[in-house]
Write a protein that holds these residues in place. Structure first.
Motif, PDB file in Angstrom:
ATOM      1  N   VAL A 272       0.657  -1.120  -0.167  1.00 28.74           N
ATOM      2  CA  VAL A 272      -0.173   0.003  -0.026  1.00 28.74           C
ATOM      3  C   VAL A 272       1.263   1.226   0.136  1.00 28.74           C
ATOM      4  CG1 VAL A 272      -1.854  -1.047   1.221  1.00 28.74           C
ATOM      5  CG2 VAL A 272       0.267  -0.385   1.799  1.00 28.74           C
ATOM      6  N   THR A 273       0.246   1.753  -0.424  1.00 31.48           N
ATOM      7  CA  THR A 273       0.522   3.220  -0.181  1.00 31.48           C
ATOM      8  C   THR A 273       0.990   4.167   0.920  1.00 31.48           C
ATOM      9  OG1 THR A 273       0.803   4.088  -2.953  1.00 31.48           O
ATOM     10  CG2 THR A 273       0.848   5.732  -1.821  1.00 31.48           C
ATOM     11  N   ALA A 274       1.894   4.509   1.375  1.00 30.41           N
ATOM     12  CA  ALA A 274       1.639   5.113   3.237  1.00 30.41           C
ATOM     13  C   ALA A 274       2.021   6.438   3.002  1.00 30.41           C
ATOM     14  CB  ALA A 274       1.815   4.489   4.171  1.00 30.41           C
ATOM     15  N   ASN A 275       1.212   7.832   3.516  1.00 28.54           N
ATOM     16  CA  ASN A 275       2.110   8.904   4.123  1.00 28.54           C
ATOM     17  C   ASN A 275       2.334   9.047   5.459  1.00 28.54           C
ATOM     18  OD1 ASN A 275       0.248   9.939   4.390  1.00 28.54           O
ATOM     19  ND2 ASN A 275       0.498  11.727   3.107  1.00 28.54           N
ATOM     20  N   SER A 276       1.921   7.869   6.543  1.00 27.49           N
ATOM     21  CA  SER A 276       2.167   7.847   7.621  1.00 27.49           C
ATOM     22  C   SER A 276       3.337   7.069   8.311  1.00 27.49           C
ATOM     23  CB  SER A 276       0.646   7.208   8.137  1.00 27.49           C
ATOM     24  OG  SER A 276       0.988   5.707   7.118  1.00 27.49           O
TER      25      SER A 276
ATOM     26  N   SER B 214       0.731   3.572   9.775  1.00 28.38           N
ATOM     27  CA  SER B 214      -0.790   3.309  10.197  1.00 28.38           C
ATOM     28  C   SER B 214      -1.443   3.341   9.628  1.00 28.38           C
ATOM     29  CB  SER B 214      -1.715   4.684  11.151  1.00 28.38           C
ATOM     30  OG  SER B 214      -1.399   6.016  10.236  1.00 28.38           O
ATOM     31  N   LEU B 215      -2.423   2.021   8.861  1.00 22.16           N
ATOM     32  CA  LEU B 215      -2.908   1.682   8.140  1.00 22.16           C
ATOM     33  C   LEU B 215      -4.962   1.768   8.604  1.00 22.16           C
ATOM     34  CD1 LEU B 215      -3.043   0.198   5.226  1.00 22.16           C
ATOM     35  CD2 LEU B 215      -2.710  -1.301   6.391  1.00 22.16           C
ATOM     36  N   ALA B 216      -5.583   2.146   7.529  1.00 25.88           N
ATOM     37  CA  ALA B 216      -6.353   2.112   7.984  1.00 25.88           C
ATOM     38  C   ALA B 216      -7.389   1.337   7.865  1.00 25.88           C
ATOM     39  CB  ALA B 216      -7.781   2.758   6.329  1.00 25.88           C
TER      40      ALA B 216
ATOM     41  N   LYS C 219      -1.070  -5.221  -8.113  1.00 23.86           N
ATOM     42  CA  LYS C 219      -0.061  -3.926  -7.884  1.00 23.86           C
ATOM     43  C   LYS C 219       1.411  -5.160  -7.829  1.00 23.86           C
ATOM     44  CE  LYS C 219      -2.736  -1.948  -3.971  1.00 23.86           C
ATOM     45  NZ  LYS C 219      -2.618  -1.800  -2.963  1.00 23.86           N
TER      46      LYS C 219
ATOM     47  N   ALA D 243      -9.026  -1.078   5.261  1.00 21.78           N
ATOM     48  CA  ALA D 243      -7.544  -1.595   3.616  1.00 21.78           C
ATOM     49  C   ALA D 243      -7.943  -2.816   3.470  1.00 21.78           C
ATOM     50  CB  ALA D 243      -6.662  -1.535   4.493  1.00 21.78           C
ATOM     51  N   ARG D 244      -8.211  -3.213   2.408  1.00 24.91           N
ATOM     52  CA  ARG D 244      -7.853  -4.945   2.060  1.00 24.91           C
ATOM     53  C   ARG D 244      -7.079  -5.391   2.356  1.00 24.91           C
ATOM     54  NH1 ARG D 244     -10.553  -5.415  -3.619  1.00 24.91           N
ATOM     55  NH2 ARG D 244     -11.954  -4.120  -3.737  1.00 24.91           N
ATOM     56  N   SER D 245      -5.372  -4.879   2.456  1.00 25.44           N
ATOM     57  CA  SER D 245      -4.354  -5.424   2.732  1.00 25.44           C
ATOM     58  C   SER D 245      -4.275  -5.136   4.603  1.00 25.44           C
ATOM     59  CB  SER D 245      -3.352  -4.195   2.356  1.00 25.44           C
ATOM     60  OG  SER D 245      -3.881  -3.494   2.832  1.00 25.44           O
TER      61      SER D 245
ATOM     62  N   TYR E 116       4.237  15.233  -0.174  1.00 30.14           N
ATOM     63  CA  TYR E 116       3.169  14.943  -0.242  1.00 30.14           C
ATOM     64  C   TYR E 116       2.598  16.597   0.279  1.00 30.14           C
ATOM     65  CZ  TYR E 116      -1.409  13.265  -1.350  1.00 30.14           C
ATOM     66  OH  TYR E 116      -2.313  12.495  -1.494  1.00 30.14           O
TER      67      TYR E 116
ATOM     68  N   ALA F 190      -1.969   2.918  -4.746  1.00 31.90           N
ATOM     69  CA  ALA F 190      -3.258   3.778  -3.569  1.00 31.90           C
ATOM     70  C   ALA F 190      -3.831   2.853  -4.425  1.00 31.90           C
ATOM     71  CB  ALA F 190      -3.023   4.834  -3.668  1.00 31.90           C
ATOM     72  N   ARG F 191      -4.161   2.425  -5.513  1.00 35.36           N
ATOM     73  CA  ARG F 191      -5.317   1.349  -5.837  1.00 35.36           C
ATOM     74  C   ARG F 191      -6.160   0.256  -4.754  1.00 35.36           C
ATOM     75  NH1 ARG F 191      -3.616   1.741 -11.328  1.00 35.36           N
ATOM     76  NH2 ARG F 191      -3.335   4.472 -11.146  1.00 35.36           N
ATOM     77  N   ALA F 192      -7.378   0.019  -4.498  1.00 37.77           N
ATOM     78  CA  ALA F 192      -7.461  -0.880  -3.735  1.00 37.77           C
ATOM     79  C   ALA F 192      -7.914  -2.004  -4.702  1.00 37.77           C
ATOM     80  CB  ALA F 192      -8.934  -0.219  -2.975  1.00 37.77           C
TER      81      ALA F 192
HETATM   82  C1  LIG Z   1      -0.113  10.183  -0.694  1.00 44.02           C
HETATM   83  C2  LIG Z   1      -0.879   8.415  -0.350  1.00 44.02           C
HETATM   84  C3  LIG Z   1      -0.734   8.072   1.110  1.00 44.02           C
HETATM   85  C4  LIG Z   1      -1.467   7.871   1.187  1.00 44.02           C
HETATM   86  N1  LIG Z   1      -1.296   7.435   2.894  1.00 44.02           N
HETATM   87  C5  LIG Z   1      -1.765   6.473   3.335  1.00 44.02           C
HETATM   88  C6  LIG Z   1      -1.852   5.921   4.903  1.00 44.02           C
HETATM   89  O1  LIG Z   1      -0.804   6.804   5.335  1.00 44.02           O
HETATM   90  N2  LIG Z   1      -2.233   5.248   5.969  1.00 44.02           N
HETATM   91  C7  LIG Z   1      -3.537   4.138   4.674  1.00 44.02           C
HETATM   92  O2  LIG Z   1      -4.303   3.970   5.865  1.00 44.02           O
HETATM   93  N3  LIG Z   1      -4.071   4.276   3.372  1.00 44.02           N
HETATM   94  C8  LIG Z   1      -2.781   5.615   2.854  1.00 44.02           C
HETATM   95  N4  LIG Z   1      -3.305   6.216   1.934  1.00 44.02           N
HETATM   96  C9  LIG Z   1      -4.086   5.790   0.520  1.00 44.02           C
HETATM   97  C10 LIG Z   1      -4.359   4.218   0.174  1.00 44.02           C
HETATM   98  O3  LIG Z   1      -2.887   4.307  -0.279  1.00 44.02           O
HETATM   99  C11 LIG Z   1      -5.227   2.602  -0.360  1.00 44.02           C
HETATM  100  O4  LIG Z   1      -6.420   3.271   0.631  1.00 44.02           O
HETATM  101  C12 LIG Z   1      -4.992   1.680  -0.443  1.00 44.02           C
HETATM  102  O5  LIG Z   1      -6.347   1.759  -1.507  1.00 44.02           O
HETATM  103  C13 LIG Z   1      -4.924   1.194   0.488  1.00 44.02           C
HETATM  104  O6  LIG Z   1      -4.509   0.223   0.092  1.00 44.02           O
HETATM  105  P1  LIG Z   1      -5.829  -1.523   0.001  1.00 44.02           P
HETATM  106  O7  LIG Z   1      -6.725  -1.207   0.413  1.00 44.02           O
HETATM  107  O8  LIG Z   1      -5.298  -2.391  -1.065  1.00 44.02           O
HETATM  108  O9  LIG Z   1      -4.916  -2.416   1.103  1.00 44.02           O
HETATM  109  C14 LIG Z   1      -2.502   6.554   0.899  1.00 44.02           C
HETATM  110  C15 LIG Z   1      -2.703   7.343  -0.542  1.00 44.02           C
HETATM  111  C16 LIG Z   1      -2.007   8.222  -1.022  1.00 44.02           C
HETATM  112  C17 LIG Z   1      -1.967   8.509  -2.922  1.00 44.02           C
END
Ligand SMILES: Cc1cc2nc3c(=O)[nH]c(=O)nc-3n(C[C@H](O)[C@H](O)[C@H](O)COP(=O)(O)O)c2cc1C
Length: 325
Positions: free
Chosen positions: A38-42, A56-58, A96, A61-63, A152, A90-92
């Protein structure tokens, strides 16, 4: 004490977006062994000794299951040219990893190449963080390159640049007294242009090529053959009016030839001349960019492209048309 805030989520997100970050892709493997990312900026650093990082991950999130059930994950700090990769991860639910080349790391978590830095981690803690799960990992191994990072901020990708140190000059000391100052964009663009051209001027002189000749030959090195009117249209922005006399002179010097169309194309001698000049320009560019640094060079390209777009008088497209051929 009950103190529930009812923030507007959009506005709250925008306020958080004022904190500029890098962009990472975090990867692991699911219970079935499939690569997950997954893309993450946290992402953030936590501790130097022991070396700890977090992200941190939502929870939706599927992952999430893959990361919650995994002992290892890798954090990739993306380089400035990896924007497309960031969007892909960043696409669900996308495939990937289809095209991605992977490297072998200390664990079986996927390791992507071409990044600014990478941290291979072992899960130490998982915390509940509201609608996110916070992962803290111990860094088992890391590596880094000189590639400038992708940033970002304010909901958009950005590039890193050092704030230019003001060069104290006499002229700058008293700019208020003069209409013409060092900060005039026209001055900066003009001076940069002429200072850059000075590097290839000796070669142009040696080959008796004027600026107009150079523009015509370089245009045709991208797209040819072109009719006279089309050549004139492409070069009009320079203020030079390319007429039939100039084109005939280049034909007389055997640098151009007329095609049946009727249009103009490079001869072998014309192609040789422009190849040498472009090679000199590229060498000059490499020299300047080495002094400026890759990060500033990327930023400069980006800003100049924005400037060119903002001031475009409606020129015909050059590169896309050529690339499509
Ligand atoms: C620049 C950027 C930063 C992101 N940072 C986060 C993050 O820190 N945590 C998070 O849960 N999702 C973040 N996202 C969103 C996830 O990348 C996105 O929800 C993704 O679909 C998750 O993949 P998954 O659904 O396959 O798990 C970010 C997206 C972008 C474009």
């Amino acid at each position: 004490m009950e103190h529930q805030q009812h923030f507007d989520p959009r506005d709250f997100r925008q306020a958080l977006g004022m904190f500029a970050t890098g962009v990472t892709i975090v990867t692991t493997r699911g219970a079935d062994g499939a690569p997950v990312g997954v893309t993450a900026n946290s992402f953030n650093s936590v501790s130097i000794d022991p070396p700890l990082v977090l992200w941190s991950l939502a929870k939706n999130a599927r992952s999430l299951d893959a990361f919650s059930g995994s002992d290892h994950w890798n954090v990739h700090i993306l380089a400035h040219e990896q924007e497309a990769l960031s969007n892909l991860f960043a696409r669900a639910g996308e495939d990937k990893f289809g095209q991605q080349q992977l490297e072998q790391g200390v664990s079986d978590a996927p390791l992507l190449p071409g990044c600014s830095a990478r941290f291979q981690c072992k899960t130490m803690f998982q915390y509940d963080g509201g609608d996110h799960t916070i992962f803290v990992g111990q860094v088992l191994s890391y590596d880094r390159t000189q590639r400038p990072p992708l940033l970002y901020a304010m909901g958009q990708y950005a590039l890193a640049s050092r704030k230019a140190q003001a060069v104290a000059t006499e002229a700058q000391a008293d700019t208020s007294a003069s209409l013409y100052s060092e900060n005039l964009l026209g001055y900066l663009l003009g001076r940069a242009h002429y200072q850059f051209l000075a590097g290839i001027r000796p070669l142009l002189n040696e080959r008796s090529l004027t600026d107009a000749d150079f523009f015509v030959l370089s245009l045709l090195s991208v797209q040819e053959p072109l009719p006279a009117a089309e050549i004139a249209r492409h070069i009009a922005y320079t203020g030079i009016d390319v007429g039939s006399v100039l084109l005939q002179q280049l034909c007389d010097r055997a640098l151009l030839r007329k095609t049946d169309a009727p249009a103009y194309a490079l001869t072998d001698a014309g192609r040789d001349a422009i190849l040498h000049v472009v090679a000199a320009a590229k060498a000059e560019e490499a020299d300047v960019l080495e002094r400026m640094g890759e990060s500033e060079a990327a930023l400069l390209r980006n800003l100049l492209k924005q400037f060119v777009r903002a001031t475009d008088p409606g020129l015909p497209t050059l590169w896309t048309a050529a690339a499509a051929q």
